[in-house]
Motif scaffolding. Structure first.
Motif, PDB file in Angstrom:
ATOM      1  N   PRO A 248       0.809  -1.216   0.000  1.00 31.00           N
ATOM      2  CA  PRO A 248       0.000   0.000   0.000  1.00 31.00           C
ATOM      3  C   PRO A 248       0.845   1.270   0.000  1.00 31.00           C
ATOM      4  CG  PRO A 248      -0.952  -1.609   1.489  1.00 31.00           C
ATOM      5  CD  PRO A 248       0.365  -2.172   1.033  1.00 31.00           C
ATOM      6  N   ALA A 249       1.920   1.278   0.795  1.00 29.98           N
ATOM      7  CA  ALA A 249       2.795   2.450   0.816  1.00 29.98           C
ATOM      8  C   ALA A 249       3.495   2.631  -0.527  1.00 29.98           C
ATOM      9  CB  ALA A 249       3.828   2.317   1.933  1.00 29.98           C
ATOM     10  N   GLY A 250       3.896   1.516  -1.132  1.00 30.46           N
ATOM     11  CA  GLY A 250       4.547   1.589  -2.435  1.00 30.46           C
ATOM     12  C   GLY A 250       3.623   2.101  -3.508  1.00 30.46           C
ATOM     13  N   LEU A 251       2.356   1.693  -3.447  1.00 30.84           N
ATOM     14  CA  LEU A 251       1.387   2.206  -4.412  1.00 30.84           C
ATOM     15  C   LEU A 251       1.188   3.701  -4.231  1.00 30.84           C
ATOM     16  CD1 LEU A 251      -0.685   1.659  -6.650  1.00 30.84           C
ATOM     17  CD2 LEU A 251      -2.378   1.186  -4.851  1.00 30.84           C
ATOM     18  N   GLY A 252       1.169   4.152  -2.974  1.00 28.59           N
ATOM     19  CA  GLY A 252       1.026   5.586  -2.722  1.00 28.59           C
ATOM     20  C   GLY A 252       2.175   6.377  -3.320  1.00 28.59           C
ATOM     21  N   LEU A 253       3.392   5.872  -3.159  1.00 31.44           N
ATOM     22  CA  LEU A 253       4.555   6.552  -3.734  1.00 31.44           C
ATOM     23  C   LEU A 253       4.518   6.510  -5.256  1.00 31.44           C
ATOM     24  CD1 LEU A 253       7.373   5.287  -1.327  1.00 31.44           C
ATOM     25  CD2 LEU A 253       6.345   7.578  -1.417  1.00 31.44           C
ATOM     26  N   PHE A 254       4.054   5.407  -5.815  1.00 35.93           N
ATOM     27  CA  PHE A 254       3.926   5.284  -7.262  1.00 35.93           C
ATOM     28  C   PHE A 254       2.973   6.361  -7.794  1.00 35.93           C
ATOM     29  CE2 PHE A 254       1.601   3.403 -10.898  1.00 35.93           C
ATOM     30  CZ  PHE A 254       2.659   3.220 -11.784  1.00 35.93           C
ATOM     31  N   LEU A 255       1.849   6.562  -7.119  1.00 39.16           N
ATOM     32  CA  LEU A 255       0.859   7.542  -7.579  1.00 39.16           C
ATOM     33  C   LEU A 255       1.357   8.977  -7.420  1.00 39.16           C
ATOM     34  CD1 LEU A 255      -2.419   5.925  -6.211  1.00 39.16           C
ATOM     35  CD2 LEU A 255      -1.554   5.924  -8.555  1.00 39.16           C
ATOM     36  N   ILE A 256       2.175   9.224  -6.412  1.00 40.75           N
ATOM     37  CA  ILE A 256       2.697  10.571  -6.209  1.00 40.75           C
ATOM     38  C   ILE A 256       3.530  11.021  -7.399  1.00 40.75           C
ATOM     39  CG2 ILE A 256       4.398  11.872  -4.839  1.00 40.75           C
ATOM     40  CD1 ILE A 256       3.271  10.594  -2.358  1.00 40.75           C
ATOM     41  N   SER A 257       4.114  10.076  -8.141  1.00 40.76           N
ATOM     42  CA  SER A 257       4.920  10.460  -9.306  1.00 40.76           C
ATOM     43  C   SER A 257       4.087  11.228 -10.320  1.00 40.76           C
ATOM     44  CB  SER A 257       5.546   9.221  -9.947  1.00 40.76           C
ATOM     45  OG  SER A 257       4.553   8.324 -10.410  1.00 40.76           O
ATOM     46  N   GLY A 258       2.810  10.862 -10.471  1.00 36.74           N
ATOM     47  CA  GLY A 258       1.942  11.618 -11.367  1.00 36.74           C
ATOM     48  C   GLY A 258       1.690  13.027 -10.864  1.00 36.74           C
ATOM     49  N   SER A 259       1.495  13.161  -9.560  1.00 33.45           N
ATOM     50  CA  SER A 259       1.287  14.488  -8.972  1.00 33.45           C
ATOM     51  C   SER A 259       2.535  15.349  -9.117  1.00 33.45           C
ATOM     52  CB  SER A 259       0.907  14.357  -7.497  1.00 33.45           C
ATOM     53  OG  SER A 259      -0.295  13.647  -7.341  1.00 33.45           O
ATOM     54  N   ILE A 260       3.705  14.726  -8.974  1.00 32.10           N
ATOM     55  CA  ILE A 260       4.952  15.470  -9.149  1.00 32.10           C
ATOM     56  C   ILE A 260       5.049  16.010 -10.574  1.00 32.10           C
ATOM     57  CG2 ILE A 260       7.466  15.212  -9.280  1.00 32.10           C
ATOM     58  CD1 ILE A 260       7.274  13.274  -6.920  1.00 32.10           C
ATOM     59  N   GLY A 261       4.672  15.189 -11.550  1.00 34.03           N
ATOM     60  CA  GLY A 261       4.677  15.653 -12.929  1.00 34.03           C
ATOM     61  C   GLY A 261       3.770  16.852 -13.133  1.00 34.03           C
ATOM     62  N   SER A 262       2.578  16.824 -12.526  1.00 31.21           N
ATOM     63  CA  SER A 262       1.659  17.954 -12.651  1.00 31.21           C
ATOM     64  C   SER A 262       2.227  19.218 -12.022  1.00 31.21           C
ATOM     65  CB  SER A 262       0.314  17.610 -11.990  1.00 31.21           C
ATOM     66  OG  SER A 262      -0.342  16.572 -12.687  1.00 31.21           O
ATOM     67  N   VAL A 263       2.779  19.086 -10.821  1.00 32.34           N
ATOM     68  CA  VAL A 263       3.312  20.254 -10.124  1.00 32.34           C
ATOM     69  C   VAL A 263       4.515  20.833 -10.866  1.00 32.34           C
ATOM     70  CG1 VAL A 263       4.414  21.040  -7.984  1.00 32.34           C
ATOM     71  CG2 VAL A 263       2.416  19.547  -7.879  1.00 32.34           C
ATOM     72  N   LEU A 264       5.320  19.977 -11.487  1.00 32.82           N
ATOM     73  CA  LEU A 264       6.452  20.466 -12.263  1.00 32.82           C
ATOM     74  C   LEU A 264       6.006  21.194 -13.524  1.00 32.82           C
ATOM     75  CD1 LEU A 264       8.956  17.448 -12.031  1.00 32.82           C
ATOM     76  CD2 LEU A 264       9.116  19.659 -10.856  1.00 32.82           C
ATOM     77  N   GLY A 265       4.933  20.719 -14.131  1.00 36.44           N
ATOM     78  CA  GLY A 265       4.487  21.306 -15.386  1.00 36.44           C
ATOM     79  C   GLY A 265       3.595  22.517 -15.251  1.00 36.44           C
TER      80      GLY A 265
END
Length: 440
Positions: free
Chosen positions: A56-73
């Protein structure tokens, strides 16, 4: 180097009703497709977790990568929209997003974890650009129409998420492979998006000053995105929008689990709680436009955030049956904050691109920081009681609501609106510039 944008040359034509309707249809479709794109992949997360062998924690970190992309863009999204025009920018965003989700799903199916992470970052970047451009075009259409319509666009976003989730549930039940389901849906969404975006960039921008007032001498000069970050009102609008995103995103991520673990209901009843919230939020956005036109942004948002606080308290502390009623209140309470924030961002036509980009960046930090913070809090007090953070955030937003007040030329009135005047307008897309014009 500071990113800047320059207003396009003047265009004198005033849009007719057919142009406005065409633009509204285009924005409506793109909002629905945006919601469907994200939810198509999200609906297969249990399979993603299983295929990649994530905790579950790994899935949460996996999903955060998408949010990081949004915040960077997001910080550069307004600049991209200003340079390329809204039509080209939204097409770029839609194609990039759908292609990246296909890459993510294929990488998941072949169990290439870090390749999937890289594609998900790109998808998040595309979603962020898509979000800014469609909100900007929606705000332009709203002001030409002369009445509130932004909440309806966001209601169609919610509708797109519901439809995509239902399709995803069917694909999961039928054991359709993740790569096939996501790939087919993304090709369909990309095709519809290319058709719908013909309506983008057809509306001229509104005048920077009302008729009879002195033009802003800086209207034709470069608008610094850094200066927008230093504008106190923009930052306050950003905080209000961030709270709205946080209250909405918390329900999306944690409401089902909170009912299952906190109220001890079956899993299907937890899903019902989330579906109830989403339905009420969509309904609130559909009916909220009339309330905004009748009473104005500030009174309506004050009531909405107050309802969000009450709904949160009922969900956490009331018996299970009443907690479902609390979801209804919470859903209606959270419905208008984000779309009104986007409308307020576009109140200044000269800096609309930059303002929407900045406010979206601030708001998206809620999606980046919200899930892990609520998870950490839930480890100590339980997921259900962790939802009290929503009530605390909404209470803070109540004091900041005046920041989204309409400017004088958009003040709410019960009288029939006067015929708008459109001198020296500028277009939002290079495709409709006058002959010999160019964009710097």
């Amino acid at each position: 180097m500071t990113m800047t944008e320059r207003a396009a040359p003047p265009l004198a034509a005033r849009p007719d009703d057919a142009q406005i309707r065409r633009a509204i249809l285009a924005v409506t479709v793109m909002f629905a497709l945006n919601g469907a794109a994200f939810t198509t992949f999200a609906s297969r997360l249990p399979d993603v977790k299983s295929l990649l062998g994530l905790s579950p924690a790994g899935l949460g970190l996996f999903l955060i990568s998408g949010s990081i992309g949004s915040v960077l863009g997001l910080p550069m999204s307004g600049w991209i929209a200003g340079r390329l025009g809204s039509r080209v920018a939204v097409r770029l965003a839609a194609l990039l997003t759908t292609a990246a989700y296909i890459g993510t799903a294929t990488s998941v199916a072949t169990r290439h974890h870090w390749t999937a992470v890289a594609f998900l970052v790109v998808a998040g970047w595309g979603i962020g650009l898509w979000d800014v451009v469609m909100n900007l075009e929606g705000a332009i259409a709203e002001r030409h129409l002369g009445r509130s319509i932004m909440p309806r666009f966001h209601a169609l976003f919610s509708g797109g998420t519901v439809l995509a989730a239902l399709i995803g549930a069917g694909a999961t039940a039928a054991h359709v492979p993740v790569w096939l389901h996501v790939g087919a849906m993304m090709c369909l969404l990309a095709g519809v998006g290319l058709w719908a975006t013909h309506g983008f960039g057809t509306l001229p921008r509104l005048p920077e000053k009302a008729p009879g007032t002195t033009p802003d001498p800086a209207a034709g000069e470069r608008v610094s995105h850094l200066s927008v970050w230093l504008d106190p009102r923009v930052l306050l609008i950003g905080v209000v929008t961030l709270v709205a995103a946080f209250t909405e995103g918390t329900a999306n991520d944690w409401l089902s689990l909170a009912f299952v673990e906190g109220h001890h209901v079956p899993t299907w009843a937890g899903v019902l709680a989330f579906a109830t919230f989403l339905s009420c939020m969509t309904a609130g956005r559909l009916i909220g436009t009339k309330l905004l036109d009748r009473f104005g942004r500030v009174p309506v948002l004050r009531v909405c955030f107050a309802l969000a606080v009450v709904g949160c308290l009922v969900v956490v502390f009331a018996p299970t049956a009443l907690a479902y009623a609390g979801i209804v209140v919470w859903g209606f309470g959270v419905s208008l904050g984000f779309p009104v924030g986007m409308s307020a961002a576009a109140d200044d036509p000269v800096r609309a691109n930059a303002r929407i980009s900045v406010i979206s960046t601030i708001a998206y930090t809620a999606f980046l920081a919200g899930p892990p913070l609520l998870g950490l809090l839930g480890e100590h007090v339980g997921v259900l009681h962790a939802l009290l953070a929503v009530g605390a955030a909404a209470t803070i937003a109540l004091g900041l609501v005046p920041a989204v007040r309409e400017p004088d030329d958009l003040a709410v009135t019960t009288a029939a609106p006067a015929e708008p005047h459109f001198p020296a307008c500028t277009t939002s897309d290079p495709a409709v510039l006058p002959p010999g014009s160019f964009r710097e």
